[in-house]
Design a protein around this motif. Sequence first.
Motif, mmCIF file in Angstrom:
data_model
loop_
_atom_site.group_PDB
_atom_site.id
_atom_site.type_symbol
_atom_site.label_atom_id
_atom_site.label_comp_id
_atom_site.label_asym_id
_atom_site.label_seq_id
_atom_site.Cartn_x
_atom_site.Cartn_y
_atom_site.Cartn_z
ATOM 1 N N GLN A 106 25.229 -4.656 28.789
ATOM 2 C CA GLN A 106 23.953 -4.256 28.183
ATOM 3 C C GLN A 106 23.786 -4.896 26.804
ATOM 4 O OE1 GLN A 106 21.508 -2.112 29.508
ATOM 5 N NE2 GLN A 106 20.308 -2.762 27.741
ATOM 6 N N LEU A 107 24.850 -4.895 26.018
ATOM 7 C CA LEU A 107 24.796 -5.513 24.695
ATOM 8 C C LEU A 107 24.510 -7.012 24.802
ATOM 9 C CD1 LEU A 107 27.745 -3.647 22.970
ATOM 10 C CD2 LEU A 107 25.402 -3.708 22.130
ATOM 11 N N MET A 156 21.292 -8.868 23.412
ATOM 12 C CA MET A 156 21.456 -9.947 22.444
ATOM 13 C C MET A 156 20.632 -11.165 22.863
ATOM 14 S SD MET A 156 24.916 -11.749 20.981
ATOM 15 C CE MET A 156 25.145 -12.950 22.278
ATOM 16 N N LYS A 157 20.668 -11.487 24.146
ATOM 17 C CA LYS A 157 19.879 -12.617 24.650
ATOM 18 C C LYS A 157 18.381 -12.366 24.432
ATOM 19 C CE LYS A 157 23.207 -13.915 28.206
ATOM 20 N NZ LYS A 157 23.492 -13.887 29.649
ATOM 21 N N ALA A 158 17.931 -11.137 24.703
ATOM 22 C CA ALA A 158 16.518 -10.794 24.507
ATOM 23 C C ALA A 158 16.137 -10.911 23.033
ATOM 24 C CB ALA A 158 16.236 -9.387 25.022
ATOM 25 N N ALA A 159 17.027 -10.475 22.137
ATOM 26 C CA ALA A 159 16.753 -10.556 20.704
ATOM 27 C C ALA A 159 16.708 -12.012 20.246
ATOM 28 C CB ALA A 159 17.796 -9.774 19.916
ATOM 29 N N MET A 160 17.546 -12.847 20.837
ATOM 30 C CA MET A 160 17.533 -14.276 20.489
ATOM 31 C C MET A 160 16.202 -14.909 20.898
ATOM 32 S SD MET A 160 21.365 -15.274 21.660
ATOM 33 C CE MET A 160 21.894 -16.683 20.726
ATOM 34 N N LYS A 161 15.698 -14.531 22.057
ATOM 35 C CA LYS A 161 14.426 -15.066 22.534
ATOM 36 C C LYS A 161 13.257 -14.561 21.700
ATOM 37 C CE LYS A 161 15.992 -15.689 27.261
ATOM 38 N NZ LYS A 161 16.004 -15.173 28.616
ATOM 39 N N ALA A 162 13.398 -13.381 21.114
ATOM 40 C CA ALA A 162 12.320 -12.785 20.323
ATOM 41 C C ALA A 162 12.201 -13.420 18.933
ATOM 42 C CB ALA A 162 12.527 -11.284 20.200
ATOM 43 N N LYS A 163 13.108 -14.311 18.590
ATOM 44 C CA LYS A 163 13.134 -15.015 17.293
ATOM 45 C C LYS A 163 13.046 -14.044 16.114
ATOM 46 C CE LYS A 163 12.570 -19.401 18.952
ATOM 47 N NZ LYS A 163 13.730 -19.964 19.390
ATOM 48 N N ASP A 190 43.111 -7.273 19.200
ATOM 49 C CA ASP A 190 44.155 -6.517 18.505
ATOM 50 C C ASP A 190 44.938 -5.617 19.454
ATOM 51 O OD1 ASP A 190 43.299 -7.720 16.186
ATOM 52 O OD2 ASP A 190 42.273 -5.954 15.398
ATOM 53 N N GLY A 191 44.225 -4.973 20.379
ATOM 54 C CA GLY A 191 44.870 -4.034 21.299
ATOM 55 C C GLY A 191 45.378 -4.678 22.567
ATOM 56 N N LYS A 192 45.070 -5.963 22.754
ATOM 57 C CA LYS A 192 45.482 -6.707 23.946
ATOM 58 C C LYS A 192 45.078 -6.003 25.242
ATOM 59 C CE LYS A 192 49.430 -9.133 21.925
ATOM 60 N NZ LYS A 192 49.198 -8.977 20.539
ATOM 61 N N LYS A 193 43.879 -5.396 25.212
ATOM 62 C CA LYS A 193 43.353 -4.768 26.419
ATOM 63 C C LYS A 193 41.834 -4.798 26.376
ATOM 64 C CE LYS A 193 42.835 0.028 25.055
ATOM 65 N NZ LYS A 193 42.027 0.942 25.766
ATOM 66 N N GLU A 194 41.239 -4.777 27.549
ATOM 67 C CA GLU A 194 39.780 -4.778 27.644
ATOM 68 C C GLU A 194 39.261 -3.360 27.420
ATOM 69 O OE1 GLU A 194 36.274 -6.665 30.272
ATOM 70 O OE2 GLU A 194 38.264 -7.523 30.096
ATOM 71 N N LEU A 195 38.200 -3.251 26.619
ATOM 72 C CA LEU A 195 37.625 -1.934 26.326
ATOM 73 C C LEU A 195 36.705 -1.498 27.464
ATOM 74 C CD1 LEU A 195 36.671 -2.277 22.541
ATOM 75 C CD2 LEU A 195 38.772 -1.430 23.534
ATOM 76 N N ASP A 196 36.784 -0.210 27.819
ATOM 77 C CA ASP A 196 35.840 0.331 28.798
ATOM 78 C C ASP A 196 34.667 0.961 28.033
ATOM 79 O OD1 ASP A 196 36.757 2.766 27.816
ATOM 80 O OD2 ASP A 196 37.850 3.303 29.638
ATOM 81 N N ASP A 197 33.733 1.528 28.769
ATOM 82 C CA ASP A 197 32.529 2.091 28.133
ATOM 83 C C ASP A 197 32.868 3.180 27.115
ATOM 84 O OD1 ASP A 197 30.766 0.381 29.310
ATOM 85 O OD2 ASP A 197 29.896 1.833 30.694
ATOM 86 N N ASN A 198 33.865 4.026 27.421
ATOM 87 C CA ASN A 198 34.228 5.098 26.482
ATOM 88 C C ASN A 198 34.745 4.524 25.170
ATOM 89 O OD1 ASN A 198 33.497 7.192 28.192
ATOM 90 N ND2 ASN A 198 35.507 7.270 29.146
#
Length: 149
Positions: free
Chosen positions: A6-7, A11-18, A41-49
């Motif tokens: 989602q982020l 971000m792509k939409a905000a880039m297009k919005a100039k 730093d944590g050497k792991k992928e973050l989940d939604d939580n």
Amino acid sequence: MSLKTQLMDDMKAAMKAKEAGKQKLAVIRMVRSAIRQTEIDGKKELDDNDVIALISKEVKMRKDSIEEFKKGGRQDLVEQTEAEIAVLMPYLPKQLSEEEVRALVQEAIANTNATTIKDMGKVMGQLMPKVKGRADGKMVNTIVKELLG
């Protein structure tokens, strides 16, 4: 859809919005950077939580900054920081109202048989998993102290 996806889409939409999306783009980039740094730093992928916890931390830092900016008479920084918070809030779960938090605190007090401020640790231990990311910890702490004190 995950929060990280989602982020990226936002971000792509905000880039297009100039110009119209300049502030939003800067805030989303900052959050994505913080996510990447935490993953490295944590050497792991973050989940939604984990992402929600990180965004909550960012919002809390900004709210604390607003207080300091107000004391310093920097209305321009107050407005900028409030705009950043407005960009971050949609990524967090719906926030609990003070009445909802008060009800959860009373339930936790009843469940733990807490009677004095010395029992605050038990109450907070039971309460925080229920309100994590959905309520400001400072507000929860204040309500617990009020009801136990």
